[in-house]
Design an enzyme around this catalytic site. Structure first.
Site, PDB file in Angstrom:
ATOM      1  N   HIS A   1      -7.472  -5.661  -0.450  1.00  0.00           N
ATOM      2  CA  HIS A   1      -6.236  -4.902  -0.318  1.00  0.00           C
ATOM      3  C   HIS A   1      -5.182  -5.691   0.466  1.00  0.00           C
ATOM      4  O   HIS A   1      -3.995  -5.706   0.114  1.00  0.00           O
ATOM      5  CB  HIS A   1      -6.551  -3.578   0.382  1.00  0.00           C
ATOM      6  CG  HIS A   1      -5.472  -2.546   0.295  1.00  0.00           C
ATOM      7  ND1 HIS A   1      -4.772  -2.271  -0.855  1.00  0.00           N
ATOM      8  CD2 HIS A   1      -4.979  -1.688   1.246  1.00  0.00           C
ATOM      9  CE1 HIS A   1      -3.892  -1.302  -0.630  1.00  0.00           C
ATOM     10  NE2 HIS A   1      -3.999  -0.935   0.640  1.00  0.00           N
TER      11      HIS A   1
ATOM     12  N   SER B   1       0.827  -1.207   0.000  1.00  0.00           N
ATOM     13  CA  SER B   1       0.000   0.000   0.000  1.00  0.00           C
ATOM     14  C   SER B   1       0.865   1.263   0.000  1.00  0.00           C
ATOM     15  O   SER B   1       1.683   1.452  -0.895  1.00  0.00           O
ATOM     16  CB  SER B   1      -0.947  -0.037   1.195  1.00  0.00           C
ATOM     17  OG  SER B   1      -1.946   0.947   1.086  1.00  0.00           O
TER      18      SER B   1
ATOM     19  N   ASP C   1       0.002  -4.346  -3.883  1.00  0.00           N
ATOM     20  CA  ASP C   1      -1.163  -3.469  -4.032  1.00  0.00           C
ATOM     21  C   ASP C   1      -0.830  -2.030  -3.649  1.00  0.00           C
ATOM     22  O   ASP C   1      -1.350  -1.489  -2.664  1.00  0.00           O
ATOM     23  CB  ASP C   1      -2.352  -3.972  -3.203  1.00  0.00           C
ATOM     24  CG  ASP C   1      -3.693  -3.591  -3.848  1.00  0.00           C
ATOM     25  OD1 ASP C   1      -3.784  -3.629  -5.095  1.00  0.00           O
ATOM     26  OD2 ASP C   1      -4.636  -3.246  -3.118  1.00  0.00           O
TER      27      ASP C   1
END
Length: 376
Positions: free
Chosen positions: A286, A196, A224
């Protein structure tokens, strides 16, 4: 002004959704119903994320948290960052300013050829599941140590501010890595793994490292990479493939919390990259990226993938025949986008079967695909 309020509302919805706990609710929803709900939610979630992301710079200016507004006296206290050094037997936490010397000492008795460093994302920290999963996988695989950055003191609150702080954090991490290399570690053996926001922190670390040493970090794996505030920016303001010798990216929530565009030398899109099986909330999709990567350390051949134009071509089995591997086993190869399917629960890897599409999508998704094929 109306557009700005729309954006603020979008950010509020994203924040609330991010705080949801999928584990508390998924069990109450049947798998079939869950798929249909997720299929309906997806375009709504993507629309909200799009509104929030396109106006991100304006919102940051409103709150006074752009890079230009913070640079100088308003910069975050980077001395608050810590480094976590983990072995099979102990975990050592050190201040980032002391890290180069202490890492040299720690690695003298727990050294590997590879220097593995994990960088967490928003609201996360090395005591939580992502680093626990990835570090345990490496230690079970036989590695002596794994390192993590703890930036939770700076990227725990207010996402839009955190998206600016990551530039400062990446710069500091790049300086540490440069010092580590001066102590004798080969840059080719450094492997950054960022989830992230951590993917973009790793990107800025790579940029700084290159500026200071004239060399590239060996590998950067982006799990991600965060999408909001990074989708509509110049390439130099986020992770890009020039930040390491080999950049591989795993997209699991593309278009909402994750970025949709390819950023690396090789970009992998399991299950289309947009939503993951058995996930109702976006936080689940996620987080699936680090779960898949952790499994790939222990099962290197579990996630076979094929080069393909897009997900629809993958569904029709019209992809390249050459097999590559997603996750830790990924190696530099033909640049492009790679697709595969995974299972709904651990173990997620399906080996060669994952390269052949099996239709287990929601009914509403299949209807949409059918209409699209007729119109196309």
């Amino acid at each position: 002004m109306y557009g700005l309020w729309q954006t603020l509302v979008a950010w509020a919805v994203l924040a609330v959704t991010y705080a949801q706990s999928p584990r508390e609710l998924i069990g109450a929803v049947g798998t079939g119903i869950q798929k249909e709900i997720a299929a309906v939610k997806q375009p709504v979630d993507e629309s909200i994320a799009y509104v929030g992301s396109t106006q991100c710079e304006n919102v940051k200016k409103l709150f006074g948290v752009t890079y230009e507004q913070l640079a100088g006296e308003q910069e975050p206290d980077l001395n608050a960052l810590t480094i976590v050094f983990k072995t099979r037997y102990e975990t050592t936490v050190m201040n980032i300013t002391e890290a180069p010397a202490r890492l040299r000492q720690a690695r003298s008795s727990h050294a590997d050829d590879k220097f593995i460093l994990y960088v967490h994302g928003f609201t996360d920290d090395p005591t939580k599941d992502s680093f626990a999963n990835i570090s345990q996988s490496f230690l079970e695989k036989g590695y002596a140590s794994v390192v993590a950055v703890d930036g939770s003191s700076l990227i725990k609150w207010l996402y839009i501010r955190a998206t600016t702080y990551i530039q400062f954090m990446g710069r500091k991490l790049g300086e540490v890595l440069a010092s580590v290399v001066y102590d004798g570690i080969d840059p080719a053996n450094i492997h950054l793994i960022g989830h992230s926001l951590g993917a973009h922190i790793s990107g800025f670390a790579g940029k700084t490292f290159r500026k200071l040493t004239g060399k590239l970090i060996g590998r950067l794996t982006a799990l991600d990479p965060a999408g909001p505030c990074f989708t509509h920016v110049e390439p130099g303001m986020r992770l890009k493939k020039d930040d390491a010798r080999f950049v591989d990216v795993v997209h699991t929530d593309a278009g909402v919390y994750g970025i949709k565009e390819p950023l690396g030398h090789m970009d992998f899109y399991p299950n289309s990259g947009q939503k993951q099986p058995n996930c109702l909330f976006q936080t689940c999709s996620h987080s699936r990226a680090w779960l898949l990567f952790g499994e790939s350390v222990l099962r290197p051949d579990a996630f076979q993938a094929v080069l393909c134009k897009d997900w629809e071509q993958f569904r029709q089995r019209k992809c390249d025949k050459e097999i590559v591997y997603m996750g830790y086993a990924a190696k530099p190869g033909r640049p492009g986008n790679y697709y595969l399917q995974t299972g709904e629960e651990y173990p997620y890897g399906r080996g060669a079967n994952g390269t052949r599409f099996v239709n287990n999508e929601a009914i509403i998704t299949n209807i949409g695909n059918g209409i699209g094929n007729l119109l196309g």
